[in-house]
Write a protein that holds these residues in place. Structure first.
Motif, PDB file in Angstrom:
ATOM      1  N   GLY A 171       0.778  -1.224   0.000  1.00  0.00           N
ATOM      2  CA  GLY A 171       0.000   0.000   0.000  1.00  0.00           C
ATOM      3  C   GLY A 171       0.814   1.280   0.000  1.00  0.00           C
ATOM      4  N   PHE A 172       1.992   1.281   0.638  1.00  0.00           N
ATOM      5  CA  PHE A 172       2.790   2.509   0.697  1.00  0.00           C
ATOM      6  C   PHE A 172       3.359   2.867  -0.673  1.00  0.00           C
ATOM      7  N   THR A 173       3.588   1.852  -1.500  1.00  0.00           N
ATOM      8  CA  THR A 173       3.983   2.119  -2.879  1.00  0.00           C
ATOM      9  C   THR A 173       2.808   2.705  -3.655  1.00  0.00           C
ATOM     10  N   MET A 174       1.596   2.232  -3.359  1.00  0.00           N
ATOM     11  CA  MET A 174       0.405   2.721  -4.049  1.00  0.00           C
ATOM     12  C   MET A 174       0.202   4.222  -3.859  1.00  0.00           C
ATOM     13  N   ILE A 175       0.527   4.725  -2.662  1.00  0.00           N
ATOM     14  CA  ILE A 175       0.210   6.130  -2.365  1.00  0.00           C
ATOM     15  C   ILE A 175       1.416   7.055  -2.568  1.00  0.00           C
ATOM     16  N   ARG A 176       2.485   6.563  -3.147  1.00  0.00           N
ATOM     17  CA  ARG A 176       3.707   7.378  -3.205  1.00  0.00           C
ATOM     18  C   ARG A 176       3.538   8.643  -4.048  1.00  0.00           C
ATOM     19  N   LYS A 177       2.592   8.617  -5.001  1.00  0.00           N
ATOM     20  CA  LYS A 177       2.350   9.803  -5.822  1.00  0.00           C
ATOM     21  C   LYS A 177       1.259  10.697  -5.254  1.00  0.00           C
ATOM     22  N   ARG A 178       0.807  10.372  -4.064  1.00  0.00           N
ATOM     23  CA  ARG A 178      -0.240  11.159  -3.415  1.00  0.00           C
ATOM     24  C   ARG A 178       0.304  11.716  -2.095  1.00  0.00           C
ATOM     25  N   PRO A 179       0.984  12.848  -2.133  1.00  0.00           N
ATOM     26  CA  PRO A 179       1.651  13.366  -0.921  1.00  0.00           C
ATOM     27  C   PRO A 179       0.715  13.578   0.254  1.00  0.00           C
TER      28      PRO A 179
ATOM     29  N   VAL B 152       9.608  -3.257  21.940  1.00  0.00           N
ATOM     30  CA  VAL B 152      10.649  -3.100  20.915  1.00  0.00           C
ATOM     31  C   VAL B 152      10.091  -3.426  19.536  1.00  0.00           C
ATOM     32  N   ASP B 153       9.353  -4.513  19.440  1.00  0.00           N
ATOM     33  CA  ASP B 153       8.753  -4.896  18.160  1.00  0.00           C
ATOM     34  C   ASP B 153       7.845  -3.780  17.638  1.00  0.00           C
ATOM     35  N   ASP B 154       7.021  -3.216  18.530  1.00  0.00           N
ATOM     36  CA  ASP B 154       6.078  -2.179  18.106  1.00  0.00           C
ATOM     37  C   ASP B 154       6.803  -0.923  17.643  1.00  0.00           C
ATOM     38  N   ARG B 155       7.877  -0.550  18.345  1.00  0.00           N
ATOM     39  CA  ARG B 155       8.648   0.618  17.900  1.00  0.00           C
ATOM     40  C   ARG B 155       9.271   0.376  16.529  1.00  0.00           C
ATOM     41  N   CYS B 156       9.730  -0.857  16.299  1.00  0.00           N
ATOM     42  CA  CYS B 156      10.351  -1.178  15.008  1.00  0.00           C
ATOM     43  C   CYS B 156       9.328  -1.180  13.871  1.00  0.00           C
ATOM     44  N   VAL B 157       8.108  -1.634  14.162  1.00  0.00           N
ATOM     45  CA  VAL B 157       7.042  -1.551  13.158  1.00  0.00           C
ATOM     46  C   VAL B 157       6.849  -0.096  12.739  1.00  0.00           C
ATOM     47  N   ILE B 158       6.769   0.782  13.724  1.00  0.00           N
ATOM     48  CA  ILE B 158       6.549   2.201  13.443  1.00  0.00           C
ATOM     49  C   ILE B 158       7.734   2.792  12.671  1.00  0.00           C
ATOM     50  N   HIS B 159       8.956   2.414  13.035  1.00  0.00           N
ATOM     51  CA  HIS B 159      10.133   2.931  12.321  1.00  0.00           C
ATOM     52  C   HIS B 159      10.137   2.482  10.861  1.00  0.00           C
ATOM     53  N   LEU B 160       9.803   1.209  10.625  1.00  0.00           N
ATOM     54  CA  LEU B 160       9.758   0.721   9.244  1.00  0.00           C
ATOM     55  C   LEU B 160       8.754   1.505   8.421  1.00  0.00           C
ATOM     56  N   LEU B 161       7.546   1.687   8.965  1.00  0.00           N
ATOM     57  CA  LEU B 161       6.494   2.376   8.214  1.00  0.00           C
ATOM     58  C   LEU B 161       6.788   3.869   8.076  1.00  0.00           C
ATOM     59  N   MET B 162       7.407   4.460   9.080  1.00  0.00           N
ATOM     60  CA  MET B 162       7.835   5.861   8.966  1.00  0.00           C
ATOM     61  C   MET B 162       8.873   6.005   7.858  1.00  0.00           C
ATOM     62  N   GLY B 163       9.781   5.047   7.801  1.00  0.00           N
ATOM     63  CA  GLY B 163      10.793   5.077   6.743  1.00  0.00           C
ATOM     64  C   GLY B 163      10.178   5.084   5.356  1.00  0.00           C
ATOM     65  N   LEU B 164       9.121   4.302   5.183  1.00  0.00           N
ATOM     66  CA  LEU B 164       8.433   4.260   3.891  1.00  0.00           C
ATOM     67  C   LEU B 164       7.777   5.599   3.575  1.00  0.00           C
ATOM     68  N   CYS B 165       7.162   6.218   4.579  1.00  0.00           N
ATOM     69  CA  CYS B 165       6.545   7.529   4.372  1.00  0.00           C
ATOM     70  C   CYS B 165       7.597   8.573   4.028  1.00  0.00           C
ATOM     71  N   LEU B 166       8.703   8.568   4.762  1.00  0.00           N
ATOM     72  CA  LEU B 166       9.781   9.531   4.503  1.00  0.00           C
ATOM     73  C   LEU B 166      10.374   9.329   3.114  1.00  0.00           C
ATOM     74  N   LYS B 167      10.483   8.085   2.703  1.00  0.00           N
ATOM     75  CA  LYS B 167      10.967   7.801   1.344  1.00  0.00           C
ATOM     76  C   LYS B 167      10.008   8.388   0.318  1.00  0.00           C
ATOM     77  N   ASN B 168       8.701   8.189   0.529  1.00  0.00           N
ATOM     78  CA  ASN B 168       7.698   8.764  -0.378  1.00  0.00           C
ATOM     79  C   ASN B 168       7.800  10.283  -0.435  1.00  0.00           C
ATOM     80  N   GLN B 169       8.194  10.894   0.679  1.00  0.00           N
ATOM     81  CA  GLN B 169       8.291  12.351   0.754  1.00  0.00           C
ATOM     82  C   GLN B 169       9.622  12.888   0.249  1.00  0.00           C
TER      83      GLN B 169
END
Length: 531
Positions: A391-399, A426-443
């Motif tokens: 899904g994060f790839t799907m929205i990459r053109k939609r800032p 720790v697992d939950d923080r890492c989930v958030i870091h991974l998904l934040m990384g994807l958002c930052l990459k899109n941005q």
């Protein structure tokens, strides 16, 4: 007799014989009816000759198989399997009738036999799919595997023939060529996804090919005929039904609401086959997920959980996940409770071809923490599942959509930091870091994204449950390097993701993506070398 003057593949008793062209024309008309939502009329057009004409038999059986795969009812699957077996017998009989009765040239005999072969191969492949669905024991798996292998060998032989100088362009050759190319292309595409070690095993079973670069450079006139070939109605109908809406949702849509309207129009177009609605419900659920309209996303997940048999574990998990995104004090639709829904997820586990779907396994593992009397809540379960479905790839053109996801993640991180530490922290923080990384990459914030992915990698030894996070963070880091032209670093990280981790959730999905990235880098390097 007079009937032998026809270049006929079918001689139905009590009916006027048809030439191969006439048979194909009528089948294409029936297919057009089907694609325009006239399902019963399509079947009525095909049924009279389904016991005699190879193309009528194949498409009639294919429509029933589509219905069976959508309903997932045992009786429908059994009926489709029997009909497909009869269609296969018709293909065999068509070839023998041609040899016995056709008085025209040898080239026409040969052409009709080739049509019978490609129809036979398609029947074999579809029977294999039904075998996998019908029973989940090892015997059925072996039987299905043998059918797949036989189908592949027929397609491979036919493909070699049409590429040779001996190939004779008989009646309706374009349909024949389209059917063969569709079949061999589908197999090659599937094989290209497998990691090298799996391909080596498959080679012992008769499969072969270059997993890095398959040749799809067919004449341009063939493309249309591959898609419209009567031997590919499943793919054709799927593309026609969903293509425009998916295109809008994934690429050029100025608003998710335009995609929503298209999917809603798809539901209104027909009511005979309710299962087509389920495809739209699934897409609508994700449309509203991308917009963070959690109650609407829940609504479509709820419809799927009530009406569709395909993956109730996934649908119930998504219902619970959507509800968990709402504020704690906000009323839940229908009075449902996400904790109780999460606890129900394992009870809906199913098997296809003897194995549970990977996404169901993932959902069940994530839901386990809700078994406790005082469960530790998942921080962003919808967004985590959204990642699994690309899904994060799907929205990459939609800032604006990416920005919305980032806001949700920032809030989830704040809540997590304010909560007491537990075994999942720790697992939950890492989930958030991974998904934040994807958002930052899109941005376009490459350094910040890289830092997020590296935070996950640095926590490798502290992660207790979600072991998929590390190889996937390395994968995303390598893709970031590729975008930046850092090829050597990308290859190093990809190989680490591929070779250093095993037995984690959605492992095959991650390996496919790693393999695809490595293959692309290799192809790009070869292109540079040629230059």
């Amino acid at each position: 007799p007079a009937r032998t003057t026809h270049s006929s593949s079918v001689f139905p008793s009590g009916m006027t014989p048809m030439t191969l062209k006439e048979s194909l024309d009528e089948c294409m008309e029936a297919l057009d009816l089907f694609l325009n939502n006239h399902f019963n009329e399509s079947l009525e057009r095909l049924r009279p000759r389904a016991n005699e004409s190879m193309y009528h038999a194949l498409i009639y059986a294919t429509v029933l198989e589509m219905q069976a795969m959508m309903t997932f009812q045992h009786d429908d699957i059994s009926n489709a399997g029997n009909t497909m077996k009869s269609a296969q017998e018709v293909c065999q009989r068509s070839a023998s009738i041609t040899i016995r009765f056709c008085c025209q040239s040898q080239s026409i005999n040969q052409s009709i036999n080739l049509h019978a072969e490609v129809c036979y191969a398609e029947c074999q492949l579809q029977r294999a799919a039904l075998t996998f669905l019908q029973d989940d024991n090892m015997v059925s798996f072996i039987k299905g595997g043998i059918k797949v292998r036989n189908s592949y060998l027929i397609y491979k032989e036919l493909h070699s023939y049409i590429q040779s100088h001996d190939s004779v362009k008989g009646p309706s050759h374009i349909h024949l060529e389209g059917g063969i190319l569709f079949g061999i292309g589908a197999f090659n595409l599937t094989l290209s996804l497998f990691p090298a070690r799996i391909l080596k095993i498959l080679e012992f079973a008769g499969f072969s090919g270059d997993k890095v670069r398959y040749e799809f450079e067919y004449p341009s006139h063939v493309f249309k005929d591959v898609i419209t070939s009567p031997t590919s109605p499943v793919v054709h109908s799927w593309v026609c039904f969903l293509y425009s809406a998916v295109l809008f949702r994934n690429t050029v849509c100025p608003s998710c609401m335009m995609a929503v309207k298209l999917f809603e129009d798809g539901c209104k177009a027909q009511h005979a086959w309710k299962q087509f609605h389920h495809m739209c419900y699934w897409e609508l659920m994700w449309c509203f997920t991308y917009k963070r309209v959690w109650k609407m996303a829940y609504f479509y997940a709820d419809l799927l959980s009530q009406e569709s048999r395909w993956s109730k574990a996934m649908y119930v998990y998504m219902k619970a996940a959507c509800l968990s995104m709402l504020p704690v004090d906000e009323a839940r639709p229908f009075g449902e409770n996400e904790i109780e829904l999460f606890r129900q997820v394992p009870s809906f586990k199913q098997k296809i071809a003897g194995k549970s779907p990977p996404t169901e396994k993932f959902a069940i593992r994530k839901a386990r923490r809700y078994k406790a009397q005082c469960p530790a809540r998942l921080p962003v379960p919808v967004l985590e599942m959204m990642y699994m479905w690309n899904g994060f790839t799907m929205i990459r053109k939609r800032p604006e959509l990416t920005e919305g996801m980032m806001q949700t993640l920032v809030e989830a991180e704040r809540t997590l930091l304010e909560s007491p530490e537990n075994e999942y922290s720790v697992d939950d923080r890492c989930v958030i870091h991974l998904l934040m990384g994807l958002c930052l990459k899109n941005q376009g914030k490459a350094q910040a994204a890289e830092d997020c992915f590296n935070k996950v990698y640095a926590s490798e030894k502290k992660i207790r449950f979600d072991h998929y996070l590390v190889p996937n963070s390395l994968l995303e880091l390598s893709l970031l390097y590729i975008d930046q032209g850092r090829r050597d670093e990308a290859v190093r990280v990809l190989r680490k993701a591929k070779n250093n981790y095993k037995d984690y959730s959605m492992e095959s999905r991650t390996h496919f993506r790693v393999h695809a990235a490595l293959a692309k880098l290799k192809a790009d390097q070869e292109e540079i070398t040629h230059l």
